[in-house]
Write a protein that holds these residues in place. Structure first.
Motif, mmCIF file in Angstrom:
data_model
loop_
_atom_site.group_PDB
_atom_site.id
_atom_site.type_symbol
_atom_site.label_atom_id
_atom_site.label_comp_id
_atom_site.label_asym_id
_atom_site.label_seq_id
_atom_site.Cartn_x
_atom_site.Cartn_y
_atom_site.Cartn_z
ATOM 1 N N GLY A 40 -19.641 -4.632 13.583
ATOM 2 C CA GLY A 40 -19.738 -5.906 14.283
ATOM 3 C C GLY A 40 -19.272 -5.869 15.727
ATOM 4 O O GLY A 40 -19.394 -6.851 16.447
ATOM 5 N N LYS A 41 -18.733 -4.752 16.165
ATOM 6 C CA LYS A 41 -18.236 -4.626 17.539
ATOM 7 C C LYS A 41 -19.411 -4.362 18.489
ATOM 8 O O LYS A 41 -20.260 -3.523 18.229
ATOM 9 C CB LYS A 41 -17.239 -3.480 17.626
ATOM 10 N N THR A 42 -19.408 -5.076 19.611
ATOM 11 C CA THR A 42 -20.417 -4.857 20.641
ATOM 12 C C THR A 42 -19.996 -3.669 21.497
ATOM 13 O O THR A 42 -18.835 -3.547 21.880
ATOM 14 C CB THR A 42 -20.585 -6.114 21.511
ATOM 15 N N VAL A 43 -20.954 -2.803 21.795
ATOM 16 C CA VAL A 43 -20.669 -1.597 22.564
ATOM 17 C C VAL A 43 -21.768 -1.397 23.611
ATOM 18 O O VAL A 43 -22.943 -1.599 23.334
ATOM 19 C CB VAL A 43 -20.534 -0.380 21.624
ATOM 20 N N ARG A 44 -21.344 -1.034 24.822
ATOM 21 C CA ARG A 44 -22.303 -0.757 25.896
ATOM 22 C C ARG A 44 -22.843 0.665 25.755
ATOM 23 O O ARG A 44 -22.186 1.545 25.195
ATOM 24 C CB ARG A 44 -21.629 -0.874 27.267
ATOM 25 N N LEU A 45 -24.022 0.886 26.319
ATOM 26 C CA LEU A 45 -24.617 2.219 26.291
ATOM 27 C C LEU A 45 -23.676 3.254 26.912
ATOM 28 O O LEU A 45 -23.503 4.345 26.363
ATOM 29 C CB LEU A 45 -25.963 2.217 27.022
ATOM 30 N N ALA A 46 -23.072 2.913 28.036
ATOM 31 C CA ALA A 46 -22.138 3.849 28.673
ATOM 32 C C ALA A 46 -21.013 4.239 27.714
ATOM 33 O O ALA A 46 -20.608 5.407 27.665
ATOM 34 C CB ALA A 46 -21.557 3.226 29.942
ATOM 35 N N ASP A 47 -20.534 3.277 26.926
ATOM 36 C CA ASP A 47 -19.466 3.561 25.964
ATOM 37 C C ASP A 47 -19.952 4.471 24.848
ATOM 38 O O ASP A 47 -19.210 5.333 24.371
ATOM 39 C CB ASP A 47 -18.919 2.261 25.381
ATOM 40 N N VAL A 48 -21.190 4.273 24.419
ATOM 41 C CA VAL A 48 -21.764 5.107 23.356
ATOM 42 C C VAL A 48 -21.814 6.567 23.806
ATOM 43 O O VAL A 48 -21.426 7.479 23.069
ATOM 44 C CB VAL A 48 -23.173 4.601 22.954
ATOM 45 N N VAL A 49 -22.269 6.797 25.027
ATOM 46 C CA VAL A 49 -22.385 8.161 25.522
ATOM 47 C C VAL A 49 -21.002 8.763 25.766
ATOM 48 O O VAL A 49 -20.760 9.932 25.412
ATOM 49 C CB VAL A 49 -23.273 8.212 26.785
ATOM 50 N N GLN A 50 -20.084 7.993 26.320
ATOM 51 C CA GLN A 50 -18.712 8.500 26.513
ATOM 52 C C GLN A 50 -18.062 8.834 25.174
ATOM 53 O O GLN A 50 -17.376 9.843 25.039
ATOM 54 C CB GLN A 50 -17.853 7.481 27.271
ATOM 55 N N ALA A 51 -18.272 7.982 24.187
ATOM 56 C CA ALA A 51 -17.703 8.229 22.852
ATOM 57 C C ALA A 51 -18.310 9.480 22.227
ATOM 58 O O ALA A 51 -17.613 10.238 21.536
ATOM 59 C CB ALA A 51 -17.925 7.011 21.955
ATOM 60 N N PHE A 52 -19.592 9.706 22.471
ATOM 61 C CA PHE A 52 -20.261 10.910 21.970
ATOM 62 C C PHE A 52 -19.574 12.145 22.536
ATOM 63 O O PHE A 52 -19.244 13.083 21.803
ATOM 64 C CB PHE A 52 -21.740 10.880 22.366
ATOM 65 N N SER A 64 -33.882 -0.503 23.922
ATOM 66 C CA SER A 64 -35.034 -1.324 23.516
ATOM 67 C C SER A 64 -34.703 -2.810 23.460
ATOM 68 O O SER A 64 -35.598 -3.642 23.368
ATOM 69 C CB SER A 64 -35.549 -0.873 22.151
ATOM 70 N N GLY A 65 -33.420 -3.135 23.494
ATOM 71 C CA GLY A 65 -33.015 -4.533 23.390
ATOM 72 C C GLY A 65 -32.985 -5.037 21.958
ATOM 73 O O GLY A 65 -32.884 -6.234 21.716
ATOM 74 N N SER A 66 -33.037 -4.123 21.007
ATOM 75 C CA SER A 66 -33.022 -4.491 19.594
ATOM 76 C C SER A 66 -31.756 -5.267 19.248
ATOM 77 O O SER A 66 -30.681 -5.002 19.784
ATOM 78 C CB SER A 66 -33.090 -3.231 18.726
ATOM 79 N N THR A 67 -31.895 -6.217 18.349
ATOM 80 C CA THR A 67 -30.729 -6.963 17.874
ATOM 81 C C THR A 67 -30.236 -6.444 16.518
ATOM 82 O O THR A 67 -29.272 -6.971 15.976
ATOM 83 C CB THR A 67 -31.059 -8.464 17.749
ATOM 84 N N ALA A 68 -30.897 -5.409 16.008
ATOM 85 C CA ALA A 68 -30.457 -4.806 14.743
ATOM 86 C C ALA A 68 -29.128 -4.092 14.948
ATOM 87 O O ALA A 68 -28.832 -3.604 16.045
ATOM 88 C CB ALA A 68 -31.505 -3.816 14.248
ATOM 89 N N ARG A 69 -28.310 -4.068 13.915
ATOM 90 C CA ARG A 69 -27.041 -3.335 13.980
ATOM 91 C C ARG A 69 -27.327 -1.853 14.186
ATOM 92 O O ARG A 69 -28.258 -1.297 13.600
ATOM 93 C CB ARG A 69 -26.233 -3.512 12.689
ATOM 94 N N LEU A 70 -26.519 -1.219 15.015
ATOM 95 C CA LEU A 70 -26.658 0.209 15.255
ATOM 96 C C LEU A 70 -26.243 0.956 13.993
ATOM 97 O O LEU A 70 -25.242 0.615 13.366
ATOM 98 C CB LEU A 70 -25.794 0.635 16.435
ATOM 99 N N PRO A 71 -26.998 1.982 13.640
ATOM 100 C CA PRO A 71 -26.730 2.663 12.367
ATOM 101 C C PRO A 71 -25.449 3.483 12.386
ATOM 102 O O PRO A 71 -25.068 4.056 13.404
ATOM 103 C CB PRO A 71 -27.943 3.571 12.193
ATOM 104 N N GLY A 72 -24.815 3.510 11.240
ATOM 105 C CA GLY A 72 -23.720 4.426 10.988
ATOM 106 C C GLY A 72 -24.273 5.506 10.071
ATOM 107 O O GLY A 72 -25.472 5.524 9.786
ATOM 108 N N PHE A 73 -23.426 6.388 9.602
ATOM 109 C CA PHE A 73 -23.881 7.356 8.609
ATOM 110 C C PHE A 73 -22.696 7.875 7.820
ATOM 111 O O PHE A 73 -21.561 7.826 8.280
ATOM 112 C CB PHE A 73 -24.711 8.482 9.234
ATOM 113 N N SER A 74 -22.970 8.340 6.634
ATOM 114 C CA SER A 74 -21.933 8.845 5.722
ATOM 115 C C SER A 74 -21.762 10.335 5.976
ATOM 116 O O SER A 74 -22.388 11.165 5.314
ATOM 117 C CB SER A 74 -22.338 8.584 4.273
#
Length: 158
Positions: free
Chosen positions: A124-136, A64-74
């Motif tokens: 605060g780390k910038t992450v690409r979509l490809a990295d998010v899916v690979q990390a998943f 979406s191009g959002s500038t909000a921080r990507l959520p974490g969770f406990s």
């Protein structure tokens, strides 16, 4: 990197890997815990479903191009406070498979430019979509190893 599109087959294979990892376990074995502070197989699966929900949101936020921080969770609080060990493994896996299928439809439509889009993690780390899916995908592999360790501890406890 010139080509970062993810092979969706690896993403979709996760469901079968999870099913194979728990094949033959009884309900009691799925809920067995080596120690009170350790997770059962059911809790690991519940955590993975929670993680899938969060990553699904992260994917959409990045696109979406959002500038909000990507959520974490406990993760520990989510597992314990949702009484995850009382959940139905069959239902957890149904939800997991549905999210994989729904997300794979989306991921299959993405362009190379989409895979390069990025977001900012909670740390605060910038992450690409490809990295998010690979990390998943990598994250699931770590928990498959955890399930193997639980099964080994269970066998030694008998």
């Amino acid at each position: 990197m010139s080509h970062t599109k993810i092979d969706i087959r690896h993403y979709l294979a996760i469901y079968e890997q999870l099913k194979q990892a728990i094949e033959g376990l009884t309900e009691d074995e799925l809920r067995w815990k080596e120690a009170p502070e350790k997770w059962s197989v059911t809790e690991v699966l519940s955590h993975l479903a929670d993680h899938n929900l969060v990553v699904s949101f992260r994917i959409r936020e990045i696109l979406s191009g959002s500038t909000a921080r990507l959520p974490g969770f406990s993760q520990d609080a989510w597992v314990s406070n949702t009484k995850a060990n009382e959940g139905s493994v069959a239902e957890i896996l149904r939800v997991y498979q549905a999210l994989l299928s729904y997300n794979s439809e989306l991921l299959g439509r993405l362009s190379e430019d989409d895979w390069q889009k990025s977001g900012v993690q909670v740390n605060g780390k910038t992450v690409r979509l490809a990295d998010v899916v690979q990390a998943f995908i990598a994250h699931v592999q770590l928990h498959l190893a955890q399930i193997d360790r639980i099964k080994q501890a269970l066998a030694e406890d008998k």
